[in-house]
Design a protein around this motif. Sequence first.
Motif, PDB file in Angstrom:
ATOM      1  N   ALA A   1      -4.111  -0.231   4.061  1.00  0.00           N
ATOM      2  CA  ALA A   1      -4.770  -0.713   2.838  1.00  0.00           C
ATOM      3  C   ALA A   1      -6.211  -0.220   2.777  1.00  0.00           C
ATOM      4  O   ALA A   1      -6.710   0.169   1.711  1.00  0.00           O
ATOM      5  CB  ALA A   1      -4.736  -2.235   2.789  1.00  0.00           C
TER       6      ALA A   1
ATOM      7  N   ARG B   1      -0.292   2.783  -4.705  1.00  0.00           N
ATOM      8  CA  ARG B   1      -1.293   3.845  -4.800  1.00  0.00           C
ATOM      9  C   ARG B   1      -1.527   4.247  -6.259  1.00  0.00           C
ATOM     10  O   ARG B   1      -2.664   4.333  -6.725  1.00  0.00           O
ATOM     11  CB  ARG B   1      -0.838   5.040  -3.964  1.00  0.00           C
TER      12      ARG B   1
ATOM     13  N   ILE C   1      -6.728  -4.263  -2.253  1.00  0.00           N
ATOM     14  CA  ILE C   1      -5.395  -3.886  -1.771  1.00  0.00           C
ATOM     15  C   ILE C   1      -5.150  -4.595  -0.451  1.00  0.00           C
ATOM     16  O   ILE C   1      -5.912  -4.427   0.506  1.00  0.00           O
ATOM     17  CB  ILE C   1      -5.285  -2.365  -1.575  1.00  0.00           C
TER      18      ILE C   1
ATOM     19  N   ALA D   1       0.828  -1.214   0.000  1.00  0.00           N
ATOM     20  CA  ALA D   1       0.000   0.000   0.000  1.00  0.00           C
ATOM     21  C   ALA D   1       0.859   1.259   0.000  1.00  0.00           C
ATOM     22  O   ALA D   1       0.448   2.299   0.491  1.00  0.00           O
ATOM     23  CB  ALA D   1      -0.940  -0.005   1.205  1.00  0.00           C
TER      24      ALA D   1
ATOM     25  N   ASN E   1      -2.349  -5.419   2.609  1.00  0.00           N
ATOM     26  CA  ASN E   1      -1.124  -4.888   3.201  1.00  0.00           C
ATOM     27  C   ASN E   1      -0.943  -5.485   4.590  1.00  0.00           C
ATOM     28  O   ASN E   1      -1.920  -5.852   5.250  1.00  0.00           O
ATOM     29  CB  ASN E   1      -1.209  -3.355   3.292  1.00  0.00           C
TER      30      ASN E   1
ATOM     31  N   GLY F   1      -9.901  -2.730   0.883  1.00  0.00           N
ATOM     32  CA  GLY F   1      -8.617  -2.973   1.515  1.00  0.00           C
ATOM     33  C   GLY F   1      -8.715  -4.003   2.615  1.00  0.00           C
ATOM     34  O   GLY F   1      -9.768  -4.166   3.230  1.00  0.00           O
TER      35      GLY F   1
END
Length: 273
Positions: free
Chosen positions: A153, A130, A145, A125, A147, A168
Amino acid sequence: MRTVFAVFGDPVGHSLSPAMHNAAFEALDMECTYYAFRVSREELKAALEGAKAMGFGGVNLTVPLKQEALKIVDADPLAAAIGAVNTVDFRNGMKGYNTDGIGAKLSLEEEGVDIRGSEVLIAGAGGAARAIAFQLAKDGASVTIANRTAEKAIELAADVSAVGNARGCGFENLGSLIRESDVLVNCTVLGMKPDIGGTVATAKDMHSDLTVFDIVYNPLETRLLREAKLAGAKTVTGVMMLVYQGAEAFRIWTGVRPPADVMKRAVLEGLRT
């Protein structure tokens, strides 16, 4: 008189951008030269203003300058949303762009990936994640995403949701997420020299319909990509993202699409030295 282009960063001695861009300028017989200059965050404003005053055609920015540039240049909407600038054009003031996401998009499309409608899992992340998340979500992918710090995330996914579909999460269910995905993009440093044994996933987590894209380009074939090959998955190296983000910067500055094959060859030669 030659037009000067450059990359600013700190450190910057390792950059392959001069070799890549100079190879393209030579192939196109353009009176241009590209250099690398060490510029600190505190010196960036003066360096950009000086480059513009001296007639530079444009500059690239690398760490730690991409976010600092937002305070100085007129960033286009995508760069502003991403929160980082890696390309500055001086023709109309001081305009900032971010070509990292476009570099990733073109790398995937070259390998036949249809981004629109794809389930894309991004590991990491940070800044590159990004840029890639914004670009792929904007182009119609459904982006997850993941992380190690789930909160980071989730925050990034909330930002990306302004342009497309994103969520995320943490790394705890990474294996099952990979099995549900069409594309896995590694935006972590795992597998980068000197930690060449690192990987976000192994072959047992992957499937043969998966495309695995590792933005790490040194080493050229990371452990993640070797594991992907064992699983029968398609692989995409980080070299092409480097080439295509550079090619997009070249186009922004000159209006000319450079020869990507020439730029790729220069990068590969640089990695071998």
